[in-house]
Structures are given as C-alpha cells and as structure tokens.
Scaffold this motif. Structure first.
Motif, PDB file in Angstrom:
ATOM      1  N   GLN A   1       0.841  -1.200   0.000  1.00 35.73           N
ATOM      2  CA  GLN A   1       0.000   0.000   0.000  1.00 35.73           C
ATOM      3  C   GLN A   1       0.865   1.235   0.000  1.00 35.73           C
ATOM      4  O   GLN A   1       1.951   1.268   0.564  1.00 35.73           O
ATOM      5  CB  GLN A   1      -0.902   0.007   1.230  1.00 35.73           C
ATOM      6  CG  GLN A   1      -1.757   1.256   1.318  1.00 35.73           C
ATOM      7  CD  GLN A   1      -2.722   1.149   2.467  1.00 35.73           C
ATOM      8  OE1 GLN A   1      -3.224   0.092   2.762  1.00 35.73           O
ATOM      9  NE2 GLN A   1      -2.992   2.261   3.106  1.00 35.73           N
TER      10      GLN A   1
ATOM     11  N   ALA B   1      -3.483   4.398  -1.540  1.00 39.55           N
ATOM     12  CA  ALA B   1      -3.837   3.432  -2.578  1.00 39.55           C
ATOM     13  C   ALA B   1      -3.508   2.035  -2.083  1.00 39.55           C
ATOM     14  O   ALA B   1      -2.394   1.787  -1.617  1.00 39.55           O
ATOM     15  CB  ALA B   1      -3.081   3.734  -3.874  1.00 39.55           C
ATOM     16  N   ASP B   2      -4.482   1.135  -2.151  1.00 42.73           N
ATOM     17  CA  ASP B   2      -4.254  -0.243  -1.747  1.00 42.73           C
ATOM     18  C   ASP B   2      -5.201  -1.144  -2.527  1.00 42.73           C
ATOM     19  O   ASP B   2      -5.917  -0.681  -3.416  1.00 42.73           O
ATOM     20  CB  ASP B   2      -4.404  -0.423  -0.225  1.00 42.73           C
ATOM     21  CG  ASP B   2      -5.789  -0.057   0.284  1.00 42.73           C
ATOM     22  OD1 ASP B   2      -6.676   0.299  -0.516  1.00 42.73           O
ATOM     23  OD2 ASP B   2      -5.997  -0.126   1.514  1.00 42.73           O
ATOM     24  N   GLY B   3      -5.240  -2.412  -2.204  1.00 40.91           N
ATOM     25  CA  GLY B   3      -6.094  -3.310  -2.966  1.00 40.91           C
ATOM     26  C   GLY B   3      -6.133  -4.697  -2.387  1.00 40.91           C
ATOM     27  O   GLY B   3      -5.513  -4.996  -1.364  1.00 40.91           O
TER      28      GLY B   3
ATOM     29  N   SER C   1      -8.565  -7.902  -9.383  1.00 44.92           N
ATOM     30  CA  SER C   1      -8.426  -7.373  -8.027  1.00 44.92           C
ATOM     31  C   SER C   1      -9.273  -6.118  -7.893  1.00 44.92           C
ATOM     32  O   SER C   1      -9.707  -5.527  -8.896  1.00 44.92           O
ATOM     33  CB  SER C   1      -6.961  -7.033  -7.721  1.00 44.92           C
ATOM     34  OG  SER C   1      -6.137  -8.174  -7.784  1.00 44.92           O
TER      35      SER C   1
ATOM     36  N   MET D   1      -8.937  -2.302  -6.479  1.00 43.34           N
ATOM     37  CA  MET D   1      -7.955  -1.292  -6.065  1.00 43.34           C
ATOM     38  C   MET D   1      -8.693  -0.084  -5.512  1.00 43.34           C
ATOM     39  O   MET D   1      -9.558   0.484  -6.177  1.00 43.34           O
ATOM     40  CB  MET D   1      -7.085  -0.864  -7.245  1.00 43.34           C
ATOM     41  CG  MET D   1      -5.925   0.040  -6.854  1.00 43.34           C
ATOM     42  SD  MET D   1      -4.954   0.587  -8.281  1.00 43.34           S
ATOM     43  CE  MET D   1      -5.839   2.084  -8.730  1.00 43.34           C
ATOM     44  N   ARG D   2      -8.340   0.291  -4.296  1.00 42.94           N
ATOM     45  CA  ARG D   2      -9.002   1.410  -3.627  1.00 42.94           C
ATOM     46  C   ARG D   2      -8.084   2.633  -3.625  1.00 42.94           C
ATOM     47  O   ARG D   2      -6.922   2.542  -3.245  1.00 42.94           O
ATOM     48  CB  ARG D   2      -9.353   1.021  -2.186  1.00 42.94           C
ATOM     49  CG  ARG D   2     -10.008   2.121  -1.379  1.00 42.94           C
ATOM     50  CD  ARG D   2     -10.387   1.629   0.021  1.00 42.94           C
ATOM     51  NE  ARG D   2      -9.214   1.258   0.804  1.00 42.94           N
ATOM     52  CZ  ARG D   2      -9.254   1.055   2.131  1.00 42.94           C
ATOM     53  NH1 ARG D   2     -10.401   1.158   2.794  1.00 42.94           N
ATOM     54  NH2 ARG D   2      -8.151   0.707   2.779  1.00 42.94           N
TER      55      ARG D   2
ATOM     56  N   THR E   1      -4.661  -7.626 -13.669  1.00 42.32           N
ATOM     57  CA  THR E   1      -3.223  -7.542 -13.915  1.00 42.32           C
ATOM     58  C   THR E   1      -2.801  -8.629 -14.906  1.00 42.32           C
ATOM     59  O   THR E   1      -3.452  -9.666 -15.047  1.00 42.32           O
ATOM     60  CB  THR E   1      -2.430  -7.692 -12.616  1.00 42.32           C
ATOM     61  OG1 THR E   1      -2.868  -8.871 -11.923  1.00 42.32           O
ATOM     62  CG2 THR E   1      -2.642  -6.482 -11.720  1.00 42.32           C
TER      63      THR E   1
ATOM     64  N   VAL F   1       1.685  -0.674 -10.513  1.00 40.50           N
ATOM     65  CA  VAL F   1       0.361  -0.808 -11.127  1.00 40.50           C
ATOM     66  C   VAL F   1      -0.191   0.545 -11.554  1.00 40.50           C
ATOM     67  O   VAL F   1      -0.651   0.726 -12.675  1.00 40.50           O
ATOM     68  CB  VAL F   1      -0.632  -1.487 -10.165  1.00 40.50           C
ATOM     69  CG1 VAL F   1      -2.063  -1.381 -10.680  1.00 40.50           C
ATOM     70  CG2 VAL F   1      -0.266  -2.942  -9.962  1.00 40.50           C
TER      71      VAL F   1
ATOM     72  N   VAL G   1       0.764   2.495  -6.207  1.00 36.62           N
ATOM     73  CA  VAL G   1       0.419   1.162  -5.702  1.00 36.62           C
ATOM     74  C   VAL G   1       1.076   0.132  -6.613  1.00 36.62           C
ATOM     75  O   VAL G   1       1.234   0.350  -7.819  1.00 36.62           O
ATOM     76  CB  VAL G   1      -1.116   0.967  -5.636  1.00 36.62           C
ATOM     77  CG1 VAL G   1      -1.740   0.993  -7.009  1.00 36.62           C
ATOM     78  CG2 VAL G   1      -1.482  -0.301  -4.892  1.00 36.62           C
TER      79      VAL G   1
ATOM     80  N   LEU H   1      -2.274  -5.682  -4.618  1.00 34.23           N
ATOM     81  CA  LEU H   1      -3.533  -6.137  -5.203  1.00 34.23           C
ATOM     82  C   LEU H   1      -3.695  -7.651  -5.160  1.00 34.23           C
ATOM     83  O   LEU H   1      -4.807  -8.147  -5.323  1.00 34.23           O
ATOM     84  CB  LEU H   1      -3.628  -5.680  -6.664  1.00 34.23           C
ATOM     85  CG  LEU H   1      -4.223  -4.292  -6.926  1.00 34.23           C
ATOM     86  CD1 LEU H   1      -3.442  -3.205  -6.233  1.00 34.23           C
ATOM     87  CD2 LEU H   1      -4.293  -4.028  -8.431  1.00 34.23           C
TER      88      LEU H   1
ATOM     89  N   TRP I   1     -10.054  -9.967  -0.853  1.00 34.34           N
ATOM     90  CA  TRP I   1     -10.745  -8.825  -0.231  1.00 34.34           C
ATOM     91  C   TRP I   1     -11.431  -9.224   1.064  1.00 34.34           C
ATOM     92  O   TRP I   1     -11.600  -8.389   1.964  1.00 34.34           O
ATOM     93  CB  TRP I   1     -11.714  -8.178  -1.208  1.00 34.34           C
ATOM     94  CG  TRP I   1     -13.005  -8.908  -1.484  1.00 34.34           C
ATOM     95  CD1 TRP I   1     -13.257  -9.767  -2.513  1.00 34.34           C
ATOM     96  CD2 TRP I   1     -14.226  -8.805  -0.745  1.00 34.34           C
ATOM     97  NE1 TRP I   1     -14.555 -10.219  -2.459  1.00 34.34           N
ATOM     98  CE2 TRP I   1     -15.171  -9.646  -1.386  1.00 34.34           C
ATOM     99  CE3 TRP I   1     -14.614  -8.099   0.387  1.00 34.34           C
ATOM    100  CZ2 TRP I   1     -16.478  -9.787  -0.925  1.00 34.34           C
ATOM    101  CZ3 TRP I   1     -15.923  -8.236   0.854  1.00 34.34           C
ATOM    102  CH2 TRP I   1     -16.833  -9.078   0.209  1.00 34.34           C
TER     103      TRP I   1
END
Length: 514
Positions: free
Chosen positions: A39, A133-135, A144, A146-147, A404, A412, A434, A439, A444
């Motif tokens: 992250q 940014a994370d995932g 995935s 990605m937030r 991906t 990414v 990120v 990811l 999740w």
C-alpha cells in the motif's frame, strides 16, 4: 500495511499530446521514502504546481528539467474524474428497500454507496489531501479491487471556524405533506438553529408554485426565537417550482453575501419539480453568475419516499456542492447538527483525481461508478473545468476493478489529486502509487475491515444496478445472501452502526430479489 511517500523508481506517466504531466518525485524524495508493503500513502505535505497545466513543480521554470524521465502511456490507461462526496443514492436506496421495494436501478450510483461509510485514511498535514492506494484480490481470475482513498483534515473546532452565511431554500409544496418530509425538515432546522453560532447568519426562502423570502440574511445572535417561530410555522402548499425557489435563494444569498464567511445555499426538497423549469440545467443557468462570481456552493438535502433523485443530484454536482438524503430524525440530527455545521468551511475547490495505470502490468481496469463525474483526461490540470468541492474531514473513495497481466510484478498505478485552495485559488497536488503485491497478496475478504466495507458497498450497488440492464457486474461478486453475511461479520469487527445498517439492508434486498 502502509507505504508512506512511496514514489516508484520509474517515472510517472505523461500525456504529451494533451499537455498533461503526471509529476514524479525527485531522486531525493525516492531516497527518503519508506517501503512498508504494497500500500502507498501520499507524502506528508502538498506541492504547489504551475497553474498553466504544464505540470511543473513550484519554482521550476518553463523548459527546465527536474531530472525525472517520463514515459507516455496510452491515453486509455488514464482515468480522470471530479471528486464526489454525495451520499443521497445510498440513503434513498436504504429507505426504499426498508419500505419493501427495490430502488430504480437508474438511481443507484455505486460511488455514493461506497462514500456513505467512514474510512480510516491517514489525515494529511495542513489543509490539503492525503492519498492512499491499496487493494485486494477477488475470486475472479486475475481481477483485483484497487481502492484510492482521498481525505482532508478534520474540521477546526467550532469556536475558530469561519462564520457561515446559509440560505435555506425549503420546499413547502403539497408533496411535502407526507410524514417524514416537511415535518422532518422543520425539526431538523430548529435543531440546527440552536447548534449554529451567534455570528453565523441565515436566510430562509420557501417555495411551492412561487418563492417567498421568509427571513432575509440575518445574524443569529438575538434572533433565534424569531427564526424558530418562522420555521415552526411552515406548512405545505401547492405545486413544486424548484426553479423559483433556487433562483430566489441565490438572489438572497448574493444580497446577504459575507466576504469573511462561507456562503452556501441549502436546498431541502423531495425534488419532485412539476412547475416552472423542471430541468437542473435550466435552473442552474439562471443562477450561474451568482454561483461562479461569488463562490456560493450548494448543499442538497433530499427527503421523501418518492424522491426526484436525478434533479437533486444534478443540482448539487453542477452547483459546486453535494447532496445527502435523510429519512428519519436520527439521520436528520446527524446531517443538520453534526455534518453541516462542521463542514461549513471548504478544504478544496474544483478537486479532481487522475489515476495513471501502467500498461506493462495492467491488462484492464474499470472505475466503479462516477459516470456523472468523469472528466476528460486532458482537463485534469485545466482549472477552468469544474471539479468537486470538498469540506473538512471528508473522505472520498474510488474503487477500481483491475486485471493484472499474468506474472506481473511492480508498479500498477499512480493516483494524483489536484485541487484549488478555497481562498487563494492556488493549485496543489498530492500523489501515491500502488504495486501489484498490494492487489494480489490477499483476498478482499481477508483485507482490513474498512476495505471490506468498501467492497461490500460496491458489490451491493452493482447488484442493484444490474437489474436495469446495461451494467457490467463487478468481478468476484458474492450472492446477496453471502454478501449480507460478510457485511454482518464486518459490522461485528467494526462495531459500526452504519455498517450494521448496511448488512441489514443487503439482507432485506436479498429477500426482495428472491
């Protein structure tokens, strides 16, 4: 895990044809950054950037190199949108489902579901944004979530915030007679009148077939009793001429404009316009000069079991503001006694986000929602193009579905937020990157609780949207029964009543959808 000030060693992308540059960090920045997993969280401060859209950092002359190589990804690897803190879509959907009906799919906006829940993003230093940014991996092959999380600093103590000049535009048409409409508005406004400070000012305009000024802009000190009396005397009347109400409201806001205050028009309505100009574009055209020249923002509060969602949402989006929805006294108390007074100030004007994906690691991506807030990629740094207005303590979340490439590793995407200072109009930016590991390292359902809330909200909105056709499901969705079970577990983890309400609503929707 978090990566503070993570700036990858590759250069951030530039779109030369549009004059668009996504600014990378200096070598010194990279040397001082700390890697803590996948992250990434934006740097601790904000950078001034050139207002001409050239992408130079502060102090960098035109044509001068900053020592960072840049490559140009294909334009379709950029995603650009105006920030949106609206939550009305989720509030109305919850009200509708609670009454035993499913919402019209056209009223379901996934970003407003996602942004209805608290996040725990790091607060920025100063008045700008932090970027996170994370995932996490989904059950769909290669996909995935990605937030991208953007948040502003918490509100200043009420005693030191700027004074407010609020013009309330209240719908008193016949449709507002239904329980939970005008009665809720009256109660809410009376509560808020007690909550505001003596040096705050309010004006009150009502509308049915015509608009009427009940209270011109008046400082509350010594006038609370009078204001409460006028509010408590409001009664439903005839047809709904939103145009007349909004136009008169902006007229009063301009007359009572206070240069030292935050000036805002607050529209309270069920949005069921049936006389005058009933289009949001037509209404806003009549107040465009007042809105732009004086920096008056609009806050829409929706009520009612039948609700003109599209009108209220468009008014708020194009009126440089946002909208929410209330259906009971508890929600109304939160909006009028907590949210509105605390968020009177603005932290950012014309805020936009742009995410640049790396085509070497990303095969496909999709922004979930924000259809009405998309911005042309080349306009990211065009400050003449509207963005979103964001107040203190606001978090904005954008969720992407990302596929991906097989065996991919490394960078990414990089997410950048750009905004204008509300007072000086100086532009600022902040970024975060990120990597693939963020990811793919976990699913999740194994992610932290707040990420799971984001995913549940997005999957729930997606299920409701799918009923209308023309909507591509979010990869890796659970059946609604399973989604309700997951939401219930997250509610237990967070002990958050809002998340508990989400779990209950998903479960009710699952029953309605059979």
């Amino acid at each position: 895990m978090r990566l503070r000030a993570r700036h990858y060693t590759r250069a951030v992308a530039a779109l030369a044809a549009g004059g668009l540059l996504l600014t990378g960090c200096s070598a010194a920045d990279r040397a001082s950054s700390q890697s803590k997993g996948g992250q990434s969280t934006g740097g601790s401060g904000t950078r001034n950037v050139a207002p001409d859209g050239g992408g130079r950092t502060a102090g960098q002359a035109e044509g001068e190199s900053d020592g960072v190589e840049r490559s140009a990804p294909p334009a379709d690897y950029l995603s650009t949108f105006a920030l949106d803190v609206d939550t009305a879509s989720y509030g109305f959907a919850r009200r509708t489902i609670g009454s035993g009906r499913l919402p019209d799919p056209k009223t379901v906006r996934p970003e407003e579901f996602v942004n209805s829940f608290r996040q725990d993003y790091r607060s920025p230093q100063g008045n700008g944004f932090s970027v996170t940014a994370d995932g996490a991996r989904t059950s769909a092959d290669g996909w995935s979530l990605m937030r991208v999380g953007l948040t502003t600093a918490a509100p200043a103590p009420d005693s030191v915030r700027k004074p407010a000049a609020l013009t309330f535009v209240v719908d008193i048409s016949g449709s507002m007679a239904e329980p939970g409409r005008l009665d809720l508005v009256r109660t809410s406004m009376e509560l808020m009148t007690d909550r505001l400070r003596d040096d705050d000012s309010i004006a009150l305009v009502t509308f049915s077939d015509k608009a009427k000024t009940r209270i011109p802009m008046t400082r509350l000190g010594g006038q609370r009793t009078r204001v409460r009396e006028v509010i408590s005397a409001l009664r439903p009347d005839s047809s709904t001429n939103v145009e007349a109400g909004v136009t008169r409201g902006y007229d009063e806001a301009v007359k009572g404009l206070r240069a030292e205050a935050t000036n805002r028009v607050v529209v309270l309505s069920d949005g069921l316009a049936n006389s005058g100009d009933t289009s949001a574009d037509g209404i806003l055209e009549r107040v465009a000069k007042a809105r732009k020249d004086n920096g008056i923002t609009l806050y829409g509060v929706g009520v009612g079991s039948d609700y003109g969602d599209q009108l209220m949402e468009t008014l708020a989006d194009r009126g440089d503001g946002h909208t929410t929805y209330v259906s009971d006294p508890e929600q109304a108390r939160k909006v009028f006694c907590d949210d509105l007074p605390a968020q009177i100030d603005l932290r950012a004007r014309d805020a936009k986000a742009q995410v640049a994906f790396d085509p070497r690691t990303v095969e496909k991506f999709r922004l979930i929602g924000y259809e009405n807030r998309r911005v042309a990629d080349q306009d990211f740094r065009n400050d003449a193009v509207d963005g979103g207005e964001v107040g203190p303590g606001h978090s904005v979340t954008a969720l992407y579905a990302v596929r991906t490439r097989p065996g991919a590793a490394g960078h990414v995407a990089t997410a950048t937020v750009r905004w204008l200072d509300p007072t000086t109009r100086a532009p600022h930016e902040e970024s975060a990157a990120v990597e693939v590991a963020a990811l793919t390292a976990r699913t999740w359902t194994e992610a932290d609780a707040r990420f799971q809330v984001t995913a549940v909200a997005a999957y729930f909105a997606s299920a409701l949207r799918e009923r209308g056709g023309g909507w591509e499901p979010v990869p890796g969705a659970l059946p609604l029964d399973g989604l309700a079970e997951r939401a219930s577990g997250v509610a237990d983890m967070t002990q958050d009543t809002d998340v508990r309400g989400l779990a209950d609503t998903v479960r009710q929707a699952a029953r309605l959808m059979g």
